[in-house]
Design a protein around this motif. Structure first.
Motif, short mmCIF file in Angstrom:
data_model
loop_
_atom_site.label_atom_id
_atom_site.label_comp_id
_atom_site.label_asym_id
_atom_site.label_seq_id
_atom_site.Cartn_x
_atom_site.Cartn_y
_atom_site.Cartn_z
N TRP A 311 0.82 -1.21 0.00
CA TRP A 311 0.00 0.00 0.00
C TRP A 311 0.86 1.25 0.00
O TRP A 311 0.61 2.18 -0.77
N GLN A 312 1.87 1.29 0.86
CA GLN A 312 2.74 2.46 0.93
C GLN A 312 3.44 2.70 -0.40
O GLN A 312 3.61 3.85 -0.82
N ALA A 313 3.87 1.63 -1.06
CA ALA A 313 4.53 1.78 -2.36
C ALA A 313 3.58 2.37 -3.39
O ALA A 313 3.96 3.25 -4.18
N TYR A 314 2.32 1.89 -3.38
CA TYR A 314 1.34 2.42 -4.33
C TYR A 314 1.06 3.89 -4.04
O TYR A 314 1.00 4.71 -4.97
N LEU A 315 0.87 4.23 -2.77
CA LEU A 315 0.57 5.61 -2.41
C LEU A 315 1.69 6.55 -2.83
O LEU A 315 1.44 7.65 -3.33
N GLN A 316 2.94 6.13 -2.62
CA GLN A 316 4.08 6.96 -3.01
C GLN A 316 4.10 7.17 -4.52
O GLN A 316 4.41 8.25 -5.02
N GLN A 317 3.73 6.15 -5.26
CA GLN A 317 3.67 6.25 -6.72
C GLN A 317 2.63 7.29 -7.15
O GLN A 317 2.87 8.08 -8.07
N VAL A 318 1.47 7.28 -6.49
CA VAL A 318 0.41 8.24 -6.81
C VAL A 318 0.86 9.66 -6.50
O VAL A 318 0.64 10.60 -7.28
N LYS A 319 1.51 9.84 -5.35
CA LYS A 319 1.99 11.17 -4.97
C LYS A 319 2.98 11.70 -6.00
O LYS A 319 2.96 12.89 -6.35
N GLU A 320 3.85 10.85 -6.46
CA GLU A 320 4.83 11.27 -7.45
C GLU A 320 4.17 11.59 -8.79
O GLU A 320 4.53 12.58 -9.46
N GLN A 321 3.19 10.79 -9.17
CA GLN A 321 2.51 10.99 -10.45
C GLN A 321 1.77 12.32 -10.50
O GLN A 321 1.74 12.98 -11.54
#
Length: 335
Positions: A311-321
């Motif tokens: 989950w944390q990895a996905y959330l970080q990806q969204v923030k970067e996007q």
């Protein structure tokens, strides 16, 4: 005749209706503007007769049969107000106003005659419901129930009658009759509450009756109620199939996701991310709180699966996007 006062009112009303029809015939496309200026005070005709006619719709935009039909209703209203019951009843019979005839008999305390007349002439469930409600208001409970039960066998919509009659039957301890009333209403207005009432009233017969009720529900095409019922019965996968239907209302998806998060977390994570990404892809800040709410569900699902790292990895990806969208970033920081 109706008497001098009523005849005068009818003559005035008929003249007003005739003027209305005549105006429609003479007005052409070329002189619409002139027509509007000459006849812009439509209410001047209505006000002249409002006190006498109870606004029965004589000035309807639909001219022809509807206007003259309303004249009969207007005559009946005048006769009723003047207490001329015999003439009222005669006109009802002459013009086929069977419901109004039966209602007047009730008001005249001729209840047995009203019920006998209704049994012979009332042909639709809606009219039976109106008569039954009137009988109950007059304190004739048994007679109201009898008329209502017969109404369930007539043509037409039964939803109002069934929902009205069901509680009355149950209050009198007539469980089977209450069940039949609710079953009559359910196909037209399926709700979770009605489903629960039917299930309770059916008792030991429920396993046999349930397939019939579910068939009624599926034919109604009410996705929300179907999903709610399936969730009540803990049929998680069937409810998910409803939520995955094409063009399904998003609130159906949300309802199912909230209910199955402990039982089908993987599906909740997938559908929640799908909904959130659909909202985030457009740069519309009004959608961001809704997207964040879906992501919150996704986080709960990942937690349920013991996959917080993913989950944390996905959330970080969204923030970067979406790092160039400060309004969205503020929503993401709360996750």
């Amino acid at each position: 005749t109706l008497g001098w006062g009523a005849d005068q009112a009818l003559e005035g009303s008929t003249s007003a209706a005739s003027r209305q029809m005549a105006r429609r015939r003479v007005v052409s496309d070329e002189d619409e503007e002139e027509y509007d200026e000459e006849w812009d005070d439509e209410e001047s005709y209505e006000g002249e007769y409002d006190e006498e006619w109870d606004d029965e719709g004589i000035y309807d935009d639909e001219w022809g049969a509807s206007i003259f039909g309303d004249l009969t209703e207007a005559k009946l209203n005048v006769l009723k107000r003047q207490g001329r019951a015999d003439e009222y009843l005669a006109l009802c019979q002459q013009t086929g106003r069977h419901l109004r005839y039966a209602l007047m008999l009730c008001d005249l305390e001729r209840t047995p005659e009203a019920i006998a007349y209704a049994e012979q002439y009332l042909a639709c469930a809606e009219n039976a419901c109106t008569l039954a409600e009137h009988l109950r208001e007059l304190g004739h409970i048994a007679e109201a129930v009898s008329v209502g039960e017969r109404g369930l066998k007539l043509a037409g919509s039964k939803v109002h009658l069934g929902e009205w009659l069901g509680p009355i039957e149950e209050a009198q301890g007539r469980t089977e009759q209450a069940l039949q009333a609710w079953l009559a209403a359910f196909p037209e207005h399926p709700t979770l509450a009605t489903y629960e009432v039917v299930k309770r009233l059916a008792g030991a017969a429920w396993p046999t009756l349930q397939p019939q009720v579910m068939q009624m529900l599926k034919k109604s095409h009410d996705d929300m109620t179907l999903a709610q019922v399936l969730l009540l019965e803990q049929e998680w996968d069937a409810a998910i199939k409803v939520a995955e239907r094409r063009n399904v209302w998003y609130q159906v998806i949300e309802t199912v996701a909230d209910a199955v998060i402990l039982h089908r977390p993987k599906w909740v994570a997938r559908i929640s991310i799908k909904q959130a990404e659909r909202l985030m892809v457009e740069a519309k800040s009004k959608n961001y709180p809704i997207a964040a709410n879906w992501l919150k569900k996704a986080k709960q699902a990942y937690t349920q699966m013991g996959q917080l790292r993913e989950w944390q990895a996905y959330l970080q990806q969204v923030k970067e996007q979406y790092k160039r969208r400060p309004a969205l970033q503020r929503q993401l920081q709360r996750l």
